[in-house]
Design a protein around this motif. Structure first.
Motif, PDB file in Angstrom:
ATOM      1  N   VAL A   6       0.858  -1.181   0.000  1.00 54.12           N
ATOM      2  CA  VAL A   6       0.000   0.000   0.000  1.00 54.12           C
ATOM      3  C   VAL A   6       0.896   1.233   0.000  1.00 54.12           C
ATOM      4  O   VAL A   6       1.674   1.453   0.927  1.00 54.12           O
ATOM      5  CB  VAL A   6      -0.920   0.010   1.227  1.00 54.12           C
ATOM      6  CG1 VAL A   6      -1.743   1.296   1.261  1.00 54.12           C
ATOM      7  CG2 VAL A   6      -1.829  -1.204   1.217  1.00 54.12           C
ATOM      8  N   THR A   7       0.797   2.023  -1.033  1.00 56.94           N
ATOM      9  CA  THR A   7       1.588   3.239  -1.196  1.00 56.94           C
ATOM     10  C   THR A   7       0.654   4.433  -1.285  1.00 56.94           C
ATOM     11  O   THR A   7      -0.580   4.261  -1.364  1.00 56.94           O
ATOM     12  CB  THR A   7       2.446   3.140  -2.469  1.00 56.94           C
ATOM     13  OG1 THR A   7       1.576   3.135  -3.611  1.00 56.94           O
ATOM     14  CG2 THR A   7       3.293   1.865  -2.470  1.00 56.94           C
ATOM     15  N   PRO A   8       1.170   5.651  -1.291  1.00 60.30           N
ATOM     16  CA  PRO A   8       0.292   6.805  -1.512  1.00 60.30           C
ATOM     17  C   PRO A   8      -0.512   6.709  -2.807  1.00 60.30           C
ATOM     18  O   PRO A   8      -1.645   7.189  -2.877  1.00 60.30           O
ATOM     19  CB  PRO A   8       1.288   7.976  -1.551  1.00 60.30           C
ATOM     20  CG  PRO A   8       2.401   7.551  -0.657  1.00 60.30           C
ATOM     21  CD  PRO A   8       2.540   6.075  -0.895  1.00 60.30           C
ATOM     22  N   SER A   9       0.059   6.049  -3.831  1.00 56.07           N
ATOM     23  CA  SER A   9      -0.683   5.850  -5.075  1.00 56.07           C
ATOM     24  C   SER A   9      -1.904   4.965  -4.847  1.00 56.07           C
ATOM     25  O   SER A   9      -2.962   5.174  -5.455  1.00 56.07           O
ATOM     26  CB  SER A   9       0.227   5.210  -6.129  1.00 56.07           C
ATOM     27  OG  SER A   9       1.335   6.031  -6.405  1.00 56.07           O
ATOM     28  N   THR A  10      -1.771   3.986  -3.974  1.00 52.95           N
ATOM     29  CA  THR A  10      -2.901   3.123  -3.644  1.00 52.95           C
ATOM     30  C   THR A  10      -4.022   3.923  -2.990  1.00 52.95           C
ATOM     31  O   THR A  10      -5.208   3.741  -3.310  1.00 52.95           O
ATOM     32  CB  THR A  10      -2.459   1.998  -2.697  1.00 52.95           C
ATOM     33  OG1 THR A  10      -1.327   1.321  -3.246  1.00 52.95           O
ATOM     34  CG2 THR A  10      -3.590   1.007  -2.482  1.00 52.95           C
TER      35      THR A  10
ATOM     36  N   ALA B 276       2.012  -4.245 -13.910  1.00 61.60           N
ATOM     37  CA  ALA B 276       2.327  -5.457 -13.162  1.00 61.60           C
ATOM     38  C   ALA B 276       3.299  -6.369 -13.901  1.00 61.60           C
ATOM     39  O   ALA B 276       4.225  -6.916 -13.296  1.00 61.60           O
ATOM     40  CB  ALA B 276       1.039  -6.222 -12.850  1.00 61.60           C
ATOM     41  N   LEU B 277       3.105  -6.541 -15.198  1.00 66.38           N
ATOM     42  CA  LEU B 277       3.886  -7.533 -15.928  1.00 66.38           C
ATOM     43  C   LEU B 277       5.068  -6.958 -16.690  1.00 66.38           C
ATOM     44  O   LEU B 277       6.037  -7.666 -16.952  1.00 66.38           O
ATOM     45  CB  LEU B 277       2.969  -8.282 -16.906  1.00 66.38           C
ATOM     46  CG  LEU B 277       1.794  -9.039 -16.263  1.00 66.38           C
ATOM     47  CD1 LEU B 277       0.985  -9.760 -17.324  1.00 66.38           C
ATOM     48  CD2 LEU B 277       2.293 -10.031 -15.214  1.00 66.38           C
ATOM     49  N   VAL B 278       4.999  -5.690 -17.044  1.00 66.34           N
ATOM     50  CA  VAL B 278       6.065  -5.097 -17.850  1.00 66.34           C
ATOM     51  C   VAL B 278       7.024  -4.280 -16.994  1.00 66.34           C
ATOM     52  O   VAL B 278       8.238  -4.498 -17.010  1.00 66.34           O
ATOM     53  CB  VAL B 278       5.482  -4.225 -18.981  1.00 66.34           C
ATOM     54  CG1 VAL B 278       6.597  -3.591 -19.800  1.00 66.34           C
ATOM     55  CG2 VAL B 278       4.572  -5.063 -19.882  1.00 66.34           C
ATOM     56  N   LEU B 279       6.462  -3.336 -16.212  1.00 70.41           N
ATOM     57  CA  LEU B 279       7.311  -2.433 -15.437  1.00 70.41           C
ATOM     58  C   LEU B 279       7.621  -2.950 -14.042  1.00 70.41           C
ATOM     59  O   LEU B 279       8.569  -2.485 -13.407  1.00 70.41           O
ATOM     60  CB  LEU B 279       6.636  -1.058 -15.328  1.00 70.41           C
ATOM     61  CG  LEU B 279       6.395  -0.336 -16.661  1.00 70.41           C
ATOM     62  CD1 LEU B 279       5.735   1.005 -16.408  1.00 70.41           C
ATOM     63  CD2 LEU B 279       7.691  -0.160 -17.427  1.00 70.41           C
ATOM     64  N   GLY B 280       6.828  -3.897 -13.556  1.00 68.37           N
ATOM     65  CA  GLY B 280       7.057  -4.395 -12.198  1.00 68.37           C
ATOM     66  C   GLY B 280       6.505  -3.437 -11.162  1.00 68.37           C
ATOM     67  O   GLY B 280       5.571  -2.684 -11.410  1.00 68.37           O
ATOM     68  N   ALA B 281       7.102  -3.459  -9.969  1.00 71.11           N
ATOM     69  CA  ALA B 281       6.609  -2.618  -8.874  1.00 71.11           C
ATOM     70  C   ALA B 281       6.718  -1.153  -9.247  1.00 71.11           C
ATOM     71  O   ALA B 281       7.696  -0.726  -9.852  1.00 71.11           O
ATOM     72  CB  ALA B 281       7.403  -2.896  -7.607  1.00 71.11           C
ATOM     73  N   GLY B 282       5.710  -0.393  -8.890  1.00 67.69           N
ATOM     74  CA  GLY B 282       5.747   1.033  -9.186  1.00 67.69           C
ATOM     75  C   GLY B 282       4.385   1.657  -9.047  1.00 67.69           C
ATOM     76  O   GLY B 282       3.398   1.014  -8.670  1.00 67.69           O
ATOM     77  N   THR B 283       4.318   2.964  -9.361  1.00 71.52           N
ATOM     78  CA  THR B 283       3.087   3.727  -9.182  1.00 71.52           C
ATOM     79  C   THR B 283       1.947   3.172 -10.018  1.00 71.52           C
ATOM     80  O   THR B 283       0.808   3.076  -9.551  1.00 71.52           O
ATOM     81  CB  THR B 283       3.335   5.198  -9.538  1.00 71.52           C
ATOM     82  OG1 THR B 283       4.368   5.715  -8.700  1.00 71.52           O
ATOM     83  CG2 THR B 283       2.074   6.015  -9.336  1.00 71.52           C
ATOM     84  N   LEU B 284       2.218   2.809 -11.274  1.00 75.05           N
ATOM     85  CA  LEU B 284       1.162   2.318 -12.146  1.00 75.05           C
ATOM     86  C   LEU B 284       0.512   1.067 -11.584  1.00 75.05           C
ATOM     87  O   LEU B 284      -0.707   0.917 -11.599  1.00 75.05           O
ATOM     88  CB  LEU B 284       1.726   2.030 -13.545  1.00 75.05           C
ATOM     89  CG  LEU B 284       2.044   3.235 -14.425  1.00 75.05           C
ATOM     90  CD1 LEU B 284       2.599   2.770 -15.762  1.00 75.05           C
ATOM     91  CD2 LEU B 284       0.806   4.085 -14.636  1.00 75.05           C
ATOM     92  N   ARG B 285       1.321   0.148 -11.087  1.00 77.17           N
ATOM     93  CA  ARG B 285       0.776  -1.091 -10.560  1.00 77.17           C
ATOM     94  C   ARG B 285      -0.032  -0.836  -9.307  1.00 77.17           C
ATOM     95  O   ARG B 285      -1.121  -1.404  -9.121  1.00 77.17           O
ATOM     96  CB  ARG B 285       1.916  -2.064 -10.243  1.00 77.17           C
ATOM     97  CG  ARG B 285       1.437  -3.470  -9.969  1.00 77.17           C
ATOM     98  CD  ARG B 285       2.561  -4.376  -9.520  1.00 77.17           C
ATOM     99  NE  ARG B 285       2.962  -4.107  -8.135  1.00 77.17           N
ATOM    100  CZ  ARG B 285       3.747  -4.917  -7.411  1.00 77.17           C
ATOM    101  NH1 ARG B 285       4.243  -6.006  -7.971  1.00 77.17           N
ATOM    102  NH2 ARG B 285       4.049  -4.617  -6.175  1.00 77.17           N
TER     103      ARG B 285
END
Length: 365
Positions: free
Chosen positions: A195-199, A270-279
């Motif tokens: 859980v991040t600020p993006s979440t 999820a599948l291309v960039l991995g962990a991050g804001t988009l996911r």
């Protein structure tokens, strides 16, 4: 042909030629949503949310230009510096790693950077960077996130109570939105992503989407039930159910249009960039939009009807309509209406509300 059939289906729903007893079968939907809510509570209680470093504090190290994204060398490097520590390691893109640990001293951070550089064959000065978040900052972010949700819910409740001039609609909408939030959080905890600020931004966004969808449905309910006590053709429950059917196609279209790009972002994140804001933001949006659309149909209006039918005047009107209807029909239909009870009239196959279900509009002279 499929498009024409879908259009004809939508037109039949709007006119009442075709009708699904969504409101009349509300106990079934309440049971399903209650089961999902309880399951979400159990997941949150047992597994819990994986709070990101922005909420719990700690040290974060990024390693770029790695030849392999194997996470085991990163775990071993952290444990060489802090024995017994279980770091959170995530792949970022195709050639980077993110390592999160408890807060380290400057000496420990420098040693960890060198350990990681040696493990992945990169330059410690150019390819390894670090940052840290203090526990005070983390607790402050958590508090602001909580206040953001509370303020949104209270403002939404006040707005709907004033706009619809009916506190029951406001209560039904807020309960449905809280169920959306709970089920979305349970799904997020089940997946196990941080859980991040993006979440949190995603959760606030789905509350907004959910509120908008419920406003549209309730606006149609208000239009259909305006003056319902002045006639004896339909009950409040039937007219509310007609409103849900009339907005069903719109809810489906809006949800599909919103879910398609979010699904694309989720796939890329999820599948291309991995962990991050988009996911982080896309998962909360995807689950929340789907749950919010479903609750607008199967929870919000049925709950409003359940609350309204507790009013003496609505209950008396429903009994009056059913009594008048039972006197004009015979045989099986009368038995079905009597057995269904107040507010639970169901249509038989081939039967529809038709234009009689439409609220009569005042003609201008």
């Amino acid at each position: 042909m499929a498009g024409l059939n879908f259009a004809a289906w939508g037109n039949d729903l709007y006119t009442g030629r075709r009708s699904y007893p969504i409101v009349q079968r509300r106990k079934r939907w309440f049971a399903v949503i209650a089961a999902l809510s309880i399951a979400s509570i159990l997941v949150l209680a047992v597994k819990g949310l994986e709070l990101g470093i922005d909420f719990r504090g700690g040290t974060e190290v990024h390693v770029t230009n790695v030849q392999t994204t194997d996470q085991e060398p990163a775990v071993e490097a952290v444990q060489a510096v802090v024995p017994g520590e279980e770091p959170r390691v995530a792949t970022v893109g195709s050639n980077a790693l993110r390592i999160q640990t408890v807060q380290l001293t400057e000496e420990q951070t420098a040693e960890l950077a060198q350990q990681l550089a040696d493990a992945y064959g990169v330059d410690a000065a150019e390819d390894v960077s670090d940052s840290f978040v203090g526990p005070t900052w983390g607790s402050g972010v958590s508090l602001r996130a909580l206040w953001g949700v509370v303020v949104f819910v209270l403002a939404a409740a006040a707005f709907m109570a004033v706009y619809f001039r009916a506190w029951r609609m406001s209560v039904a909408a807020i309960v449905a939105m809280l169920a959306d939030l709970l089920i979305s959080a349970g799904a997020y905890a089940l997946v196990g992503w941080e859980v991040t600020p993006s979440t949190i931004i995603g959760f606030l966004t789905i509350l907004g989407f959910s509120l908008y969808d419920k406003m549209v449905v309730f606006d149609k309910v208000r239009e259909n039930t305006d003056g319902v006590l002045d006639q004896t053709r339909n009950t409040y429950s039937e007219r509310a159910n007609l409103a849900v059917n009339q907005t069903l196609v719109r809810s489906i279209n809006t949800s599909v249009v919103a879910l398609l790009p979010v699904a694309g972002i989720l796939f890329v994140g999820a599948l291309v960039l991995g962990a991050g804001t988009l996911r982080d933001i896309s998962l909360s949006l995807f689950v929340g939009i789907a749950v919010g659309a479903a609750s607008s149909i199967f929870l919000a209006t049925p709950l409003d009807v359940a609350l309204r039918e507790r009013e003496p005047r609505i209950a008396a009107h429903t009994a009056k309509v059913l009594e008048a209807r039972a006197g004009t029909v015979s045989g099986t239909e009368a038995a079905q209406l009597t057995a269904a009870g107040a507010g639970s009239v169901q249509l038989t196959p081939g039967q529809h509300l038709g234009h009689a279900a439409q609220p009569r509009r005042k003609r201008s002279h």
